[in-house]
Design an enzyme around this catalytic site. Sequence first.
Site, short mmCIF file in Angstrom:
data_model
loop_
_atom_site.label_atom_id
_atom_site.label_comp_id
_atom_site.label_asym_id
_atom_site.label_seq_id
_atom_site.Cartn_x
_atom_site.Cartn_y
_atom_site.Cartn_z
NE ARG A 130 -4.01 -2.06 2.22
CZ ARG A 130 -3.76 -3.01 2.95
NH1 ARG A 130 -2.82 -3.16 3.64
NH2 ARG A 130 -4.91 -3.94 2.66
CE LYS A 152 -0.90 14.82 -13.57
NZ LYS A 152 -1.42 15.43 -14.83
CD GLU A 194 6.02 17.81 -22.68
OE1 GLU A 194 5.34 18.72 -21.97
OE2 GLU A 194 5.42 16.51 -23.10
CE LYS A 265 5.22 18.63 -13.25
NZ LYS A 265 5.20 17.30 -14.11
CD GLU A 275 -4.17 17.71 -14.42
OE1 GLU A 275 -3.25 17.06 -14.25
OE2 GLU A 275 -4.64 17.81 -15.37
NE ARG A 285 0.47 17.57 -11.80
CZ ARG A 285 1.20 16.81 -11.12
NH1 ARG A 285 0.89 16.81 -9.79
NH2 ARG A 285 2.01 16.02 -11.53
CG ASN A 289 -3.13 18.84 -19.45
OD1 ASN A 289 -2.16 17.95 -19.37
ND2 ASN A 289 -4.23 18.76 -18.57
CG HIS A 292 -0.36 17.56 -23.56
ND1 HIS A 292 0.84 18.60 -23.52
CD2 HIS A 292 0.80 16.59 -22.78
CE1 HIS A 292 1.84 18.27 -22.86
NE2 HIS A 292 1.66 17.06 -22.53
CG HIS A 296 -2.77 13.37 -25.74
ND1 HIS A 296 -3.32 14.03 -24.71
CD2 HIS A 296 -1.70 12.85 -25.52
CE1 HIS A 296 -2.50 13.98 -23.43
NE2 HIS A 296 -1.47 13.09 -24.15
CG HIS A 309 4.12 12.75 -25.18
ND1 HIS A 309 2.76 12.99 -25.29
CD2 HIS A 309 4.17 13.61 -24.12
CE1 HIS A 309 2.12 13.67 -24.55
NE2 HIS A 309 3.00 14.16 -23.55
P1 NAD Z 1 11.31 6.93 -22.42
O1 NAD Z 1 11.38 6.69 -21.13
O2 NAD Z 1 10.64 5.94 -23.24
O3 NAD Z 1 12.69 7.03 -22.87
C1 NAD Z 1 13.04 7.23 -24.21
C2 NAD Z 1 14.32 6.44 -24.75
O4 NAD Z 1 15.53 7.04 -24.05
C3 NAD Z 1 14.14 4.86 -24.22
O5 NAD Z 1 14.66 4.10 -25.11
C4 NAD Z 1 15.24 5.09 -23.13
O6 NAD Z 1 15.82 3.64 -22.96
C5 NAD Z 1 16.29 5.79 -23.70
N1 NAD Z 1 17.14 6.49 -22.71
C6 NAD Z 1 16.65 6.87 -21.43
N2 NAD Z 1 17.58 7.63 -20.60
C7 NAD Z 1 18.57 7.52 -21.63
C8 NAD Z 1 20.18 8.06 -21.43
N3 NAD Z 1 20.69 8.86 -20.47
N4 NAD Z 1 20.91 7.72 -22.61
C9 NAD Z 1 20.32 7.19 -23.84
N5 NAD Z 1 19.29 6.42 -23.78
C10 NAD Z 1 18.16 6.72 -22.55
O7 NAD Z 1 10.53 8.48 -22.65
P2 NAD Z 1 10.41 9.62 -21.90
O8 NAD Z 1 10.32 10.62 -23.01
O9 NAD Z 1 11.46 9.86 -20.94
O10 NAD Z 1 9.35 9.43 -21.02
C11 NAD Z 1 7.57 9.22 -21.66
C12 NAD Z 1 6.87 8.77 -20.64
O11 NAD Z 1 6.63 9.69 -19.86
C13 NAD Z 1 5.48 8.43 -21.36
O12 NAD Z 1 5.08 7.22 -20.88
C14 NAD Z 1 4.65 9.60 -20.73
O13 NAD Z 1 3.13 9.19 -20.51
C15 NAD Z 1 5.55 10.01 -19.46
N6 NAD Z 1 5.07 11.27 -18.68
C16 NAD Z 1 4.79 11.17 -17.48
C17 NAD Z 1 4.54 12.27 -16.88
C18 NAD Z 1 4.22 12.48 -15.28
O14 NAD Z 1 3.97 13.51 -14.93
N7 NAD Z 1 4.24 11.44 -14.82
C19 NAD Z 1 4.88 13.45 -17.50
C20 NAD Z 1 5.03 13.65 -18.89
C21 NAD Z 1 5.40 12.27 -19.60
N1 GLY Z 2 3.04 16.34 -16.98
C1 GLY Z 2 1.96 17.20 -16.58
C2 GLY Z 2 1.74 17.13 -15.15
O1 GLY Z 2 2.57 16.56 -14.52
O2 GLY Z 2 0.83 17.31 -14.49
#
Ligand code: NAD
Ligand code: GLY
Length: 409
Positions: A130, A152, A194, A265, A275, A285, A289, A292, A296, A309
Site C-alpha cells: 500500500r 503522477k 516540453e 514544475k 490536478e 496543473r 496540458n 496536448h 494526443h 510524445h
Molecule cells: P522513455 O522513458 O521511453 O525514454 C526514451 C528512450 O531513451 C528510451 O529508449 C530509453 O531507454 C532511452 N534513454 C533514457 N535515458 C537515456 C540516456 N541517458 N541515454 C540514452 N538513452 C536513454 O521516454 P520519456 O520521454 O523519458 O518518457 C515518456 C513517458 O513519460 C511516457 O510514458 C509519458 O506518458 C510519461 N510522462 C509522465 C509524466 C508524469 O507526470 N508522470 C509527464 C510526462 C510524460
Molecule cells: N506532465 C503534466 C503533469 O505533471 O501534470
Amino acid sequence: MTDDGRMRRVPVRLEGGRSYPIDVGPGVLSGLGAVARANLPAEARRVALVSNPRVFDLYGARAIASLRGAGFSVSHWLMSDGERFKTLRTAERCLRFLSESELERADAVAALGGGVVGDLAGFAAALYLRGVAFVQVPTTLLAQIDSSVGGKTGVNTRAGKNLVGAFHQPRAVVVDTETLRTLPARELTAGWCEAIKQGAVGDRRLFERTRKFLEEESRRKVACRIGTGRDGSRADVRGGGRDEGRGEGRDEELAELIAEQCAFKAKIVAGDEREDISRADARSRRVLNFGHTVGHALESLTGYRRFRHGEAVGHGMIAAAEISKRLGLLDGSELESLRGAVRAAGHLPAASDLDAGMVARALRADKKAVGGSVRWVLLERIGRARVVDGREVPARVIRESIRAALGAR
Ligand code: NAD
Ligand code: GLY
C-alpha cells in the site's frame, strides 16, 4: 533554489509539511546514496532499483555503487525498453521483483531511466504494501524537467495512455545532467518541446531563457559544422547532432536551465498537487496540458509510431496558439515567437499529410475532457495560459488552426 558548487537543490513544497528535494547538476548520480539516506525513512535498509537494459548498461553500476556506499542493500530488475511495456502486466512483474527483494515498509524503490521507467516504478511503489517510498533518477530531458517531478505515476491500458495510475510523490529526485550526453537526438527534441511548453504557459522569462539557449546551441552546431546526428548516437543538448566541442560553461548553463525548469514544475505542483478538476485558472496543473489536445490526437492517429510524445506536443502547441490568435486572445508576434522556439528545439516529424478534419475528430477523445467537452489550454501571451471550454471554440477555427499549424490538408 540553493546552489552548492556544481549542484542545485530545488525544493518541492507540498501541503502538510511534505517536502522533497530535486538535486540537479553534472555528476550528481554519485551522490544518490547520500540523498536516499537523507530522505528515506531512517529504518530503510533495502533499495530495489528499477531500470531498463539500455539505461542500466550506462548508469546502473554508478547508481548501485552509490546506494551501497550509503549502506543500502541493493537489488535490481530491468523492464523492457519502450512505451508499449508501460502496462499492468509489467507492473505486476515489477511487484513480484519487489516481493522477491523482500522489501519491507520502510524500504524503497529507485527508478533509473526515462518517463516510462519512472511512471511504472513509481506506480509499483504506490501499490506495494500500500505504498513504499521511492526515489526518481531521471535520465531523459523530459523526465528530468517534467515526469519525475509531481508524483503522477501509472501505466497504459488498451483504452489509452496513462489511464490507470496513482499520485505518489517521490522522496527525492536526482537529476544528473551528464546523462543527457548519451540521449538520442529525438529524445532531446521531445524534452525541449516540453520545456518550451512550461515557459509558454507560466513564465515568460523561463521561455526566453530556454529559447535563447536552444538558439545558441543551434548556432554553435552550425559553427562547429557538426554531423547530422542521424545515427542518433550522442546528441548535442539541442538535438540533431553530436556533443563535440561543448565546454564546461555550457554544461553549467544547461544544469541551471534544467533546475529552473524543475523549479517551475515544482511551483505548479505545490499549488495543485492532484490536478483538481474544478480548477481552470492560470496557475492550475491543468495548464501543463498546453499542446496536448492536438498532440494526443496526432499520436493516436499515427498509431503512436510516428512521433515521440514531446514532438507531437511541439505541433500541438502551435495549433493551440493558432486557435488563441484566431479567437483574438494572442498577438501574432507571440505566435511567431513560439514557432521560433519550437523550431530551435529541433526537427519535428512532418504532419502535413494528415487531414485536419480527421485530427479535429480525433481530439474529441481527449481524456482530459470534463463534462464531455474538451478543455483547451490556450495562450493570452507567452507566460500566461487560459483554459477555455471546447464549446467556446468553433469547429471551423479548430480545423483552420490545425491546418495552419501542421501545413495539413
Ligand atoms: P522513455 O522513458 O521511453 O525514454 C526514451 C528512450 O531513451 C528510451 O529508449 C530509453 O531507454 C532511452 N534513454 C533514457 N535515458 C537515456 C540516456 N541517458 N541515454 C540514452 N538513452 C536513454 O521516454 P520519456 O520521454 O523519458 O518518457 C515518456 C513517458 O513519460 C511516457 O510514458 C509519458 O506518458 C510519461 N510522462 C509522465 C509524466 C508524469 O507526470 N508522470 C509527464 C510526462 C510524460
Ligand atoms: N506532465 C503534466 C503533469 O505533471 O501534470
